[in-house]
Design a protein around this motif. Sequence first.
Motif, PDB file in Angstrom:
ATOM      1  N   ASP A 196       0.981  -1.285   0.167  1.00 40.47           N
ATOM      2  CA  ASP A 196       0.213   0.069  -0.175  1.00 40.47           C
ATOM      3  C   ASP A 196       0.650   1.302   0.055  1.00 40.47           C
ATOM      4  OD1 ASP A 196      -2.235  -1.525   0.128  1.00 40.47           O
ATOM      5  OD2 ASP A 196      -2.374  -1.562   2.390  1.00 40.47           O
ATOM      6  N   GLU A 199       2.226   1.574  -3.455  1.00 43.25           N
ATOM      7  CA  GLU A 199       1.180   2.221  -4.471  1.00 43.25           C
ATOM      8  C   GLU A 199       0.822   3.491  -4.255  1.00 43.25           C
ATOM      9  OE1 GLU A 199      -0.871   0.809  -6.662  1.00 43.25           O
ATOM     10  OE2 GLU A 199      -2.393   2.171  -6.967  1.00 43.25           O
ATOM     11  N   LEU A 292      -4.046   6.986   3.106  1.00 44.90           N
ATOM     12  CA  LEU A 292      -4.330   6.034   2.260  1.00 44.90           C
ATOM     13  C   LEU A 292      -5.769   6.309   1.592  1.00 44.90           C
ATOM     14  CD1 LEU A 292      -2.583   2.941   3.477  1.00 44.90           C
ATOM     15  CD2 LEU A 292      -2.001   4.381   1.185  1.00 44.90           C
ATOM     16  N   ILE A 297      -7.126   4.398  -1.778  1.00 43.28           N
ATOM     17  CA  ILE A 297      -6.306   3.127  -1.584  1.00 43.28           C
ATOM     18  C   ILE A 297      -7.017   2.274  -0.154  1.00 43.28           C
ATOM     19  CG2 ILE A 297      -4.401   1.858  -1.025  1.00 43.28           C
ATOM     20  CD1 ILE A 297      -2.760   4.233  -2.534  1.00 43.28           C
ATOM     21  N   SER A 298      -7.643   1.284  -0.379  1.00 44.49           N
ATOM     22  CA  SER A 298      -8.187   0.687   1.037  1.00 44.49           C
ATOM     23  C   SER A 298      -7.066  -0.154   1.592  1.00 44.49           C
ATOM     24  CB  SER A 298      -9.244  -0.490   0.525  1.00 44.49           C
ATOM     25  OG  SER A 298     -10.324   0.231   0.007  1.00 44.49           O
ATOM     26  N   PRO A 299      -6.583   0.254   2.719  1.00 43.18           N
ATOM     27  CA  PRO A 299      -5.400  -0.342   3.541  1.00 43.18           C
ATOM     28  C   PRO A 299      -5.750  -1.925   3.828  1.00 43.18           C
ATOM     29  CG  PRO A 299      -6.451   1.541   4.877  1.00 43.18           C
ATOM     30  CD  PRO A 299      -7.456   1.452   3.441  1.00 43.18           C
ATOM     31  N   THR A 300      -4.479  -2.501   3.839  1.00 39.51           N
ATOM     32  CA  THR A 300      -4.663  -4.080   3.808  1.00 39.51           C
ATOM     33  C   THR A 300      -4.510  -4.173   5.238  1.00 39.51           C
ATOM     34  OG1 THR A 300      -3.737  -4.063   1.578  1.00 39.51           O
ATOM     35  CG2 THR A 300      -3.750  -6.056   3.094  1.00 39.51           C
TER      36      THR A 300
END
Length: 326
Positions: A196, A199, A292, A297-300
């Motif tokens: 992430d 990205e 994020l 961006i969907s954080p992992t």
Amino acid sequence: MTMSNQPKLVTIFGGSGFVGRHIVRALAKRGYRIRVAVRRPDLAFHLQPLGNVGQISAVQANLRFRSSVDAAVKGSDYVINCVGILFAKGRNTFESVQDFGARAVAEATRAAGAKLIHISAIGADTDSESVYAASKARAEKAIHEILPEAIIMRPSIIFGPEDNFFNKFAAMARFAPALPLIGGGKTAFQPVFVGDVAEAVARGVDGKLETGKTYELGGPEILTFREILEMILEETDRERPLVSIPFGVASLIGSISSMVPFVDPPLTADQVELLKTDNVVSQEAADAGLTLDGMGISPTLASAIIPTYLVRHRPHGQYSRSGKVA
Ligand SMILES: NC(=O)c1ccc[n+]([C@@H]2O[C@H](COP(=O)([O-])OP(=O)(O)OC[C@H]3O[C@@H](n4cnc5c(N)ncnc54)[C@H](OP(=O)(O)O)[C@@H]3O)[C@@H](O)[C@H]2O)c1
């Protein structure tokens, strides 16, 4: 700067490191030309398979030597600085690398007419007792003076294959009879996936992020130091007591372990200092969308990735000591 139709050239300082390698991969996938600026280019051959033939090149650069930084940046469209150290080693000090070195990269980037993304860290604070955190903050301030349009990214603790934190404590759990709960294990972290972070940087290079801003990168959950150690023990299927160690004692252990010559210290007094402050995304960054989520961006989740690289003591399906199926 590139005048032809060639893909843009991105120079990455620290591209051989844990985070740097993932940034190289993310940029290579997007088709950028990548110049990895490293102290030992002969050791950077492993990076070339991350891209197509000729897409990734390596040049020699040491942030302590301004002329090597200038040469590495020459002709670049974008520069990424992900050089950082956790402890001083010889002349590679926090001041020379994270402060002077970061300024050198910013000045060279300005001179080349390129753009800059700088990796800092949550907790960067000029008033911090931690030299790591104070040097990161001085660099951030200087960078925005030199290049007001530069993007700064401050991650919380980063996880992923070959990380420095989860792997370190998983290794400790293999040999040590107990794991240390420094300062009682109450420090809060927001572990963020290295993919992430990469990205986020790649989107910056793509021109999709607001320039001149400081982004704070955290994962989807806040975990205390104790909860992280418990997660590591669970994932590696080990049973170890967690022993509380006051900050003062941990600091003393850190100072002593730093005195052992030719061995990288497992813990330093400066790192203990860092553990005294929570390491989470600030409300101000969240409110301003400089996160994020704000980038789309969907954080992992750590629990989705950690099992892919932490080695289990017993494979799934074997019986544990308590008789239950592990
Ligand atoms: N990992 C985390 O949890 C975390 C959390 C927050 C912020 N950060 C920040 O993220 C950045 C990347 O961290 P990382 O975990 O990827 O660290 P890393 O794996 O230790 O990589 C650091 C890189 O810096 C390079 N380097 C060190 N001294 C240098 C010098 N004098 N000149 C040029 N290059 C030098 C190293 O190159 P060599 O191969 O030559 O040693 C290496 O490529 C750092 O700024 C760090 O402070 C990391």
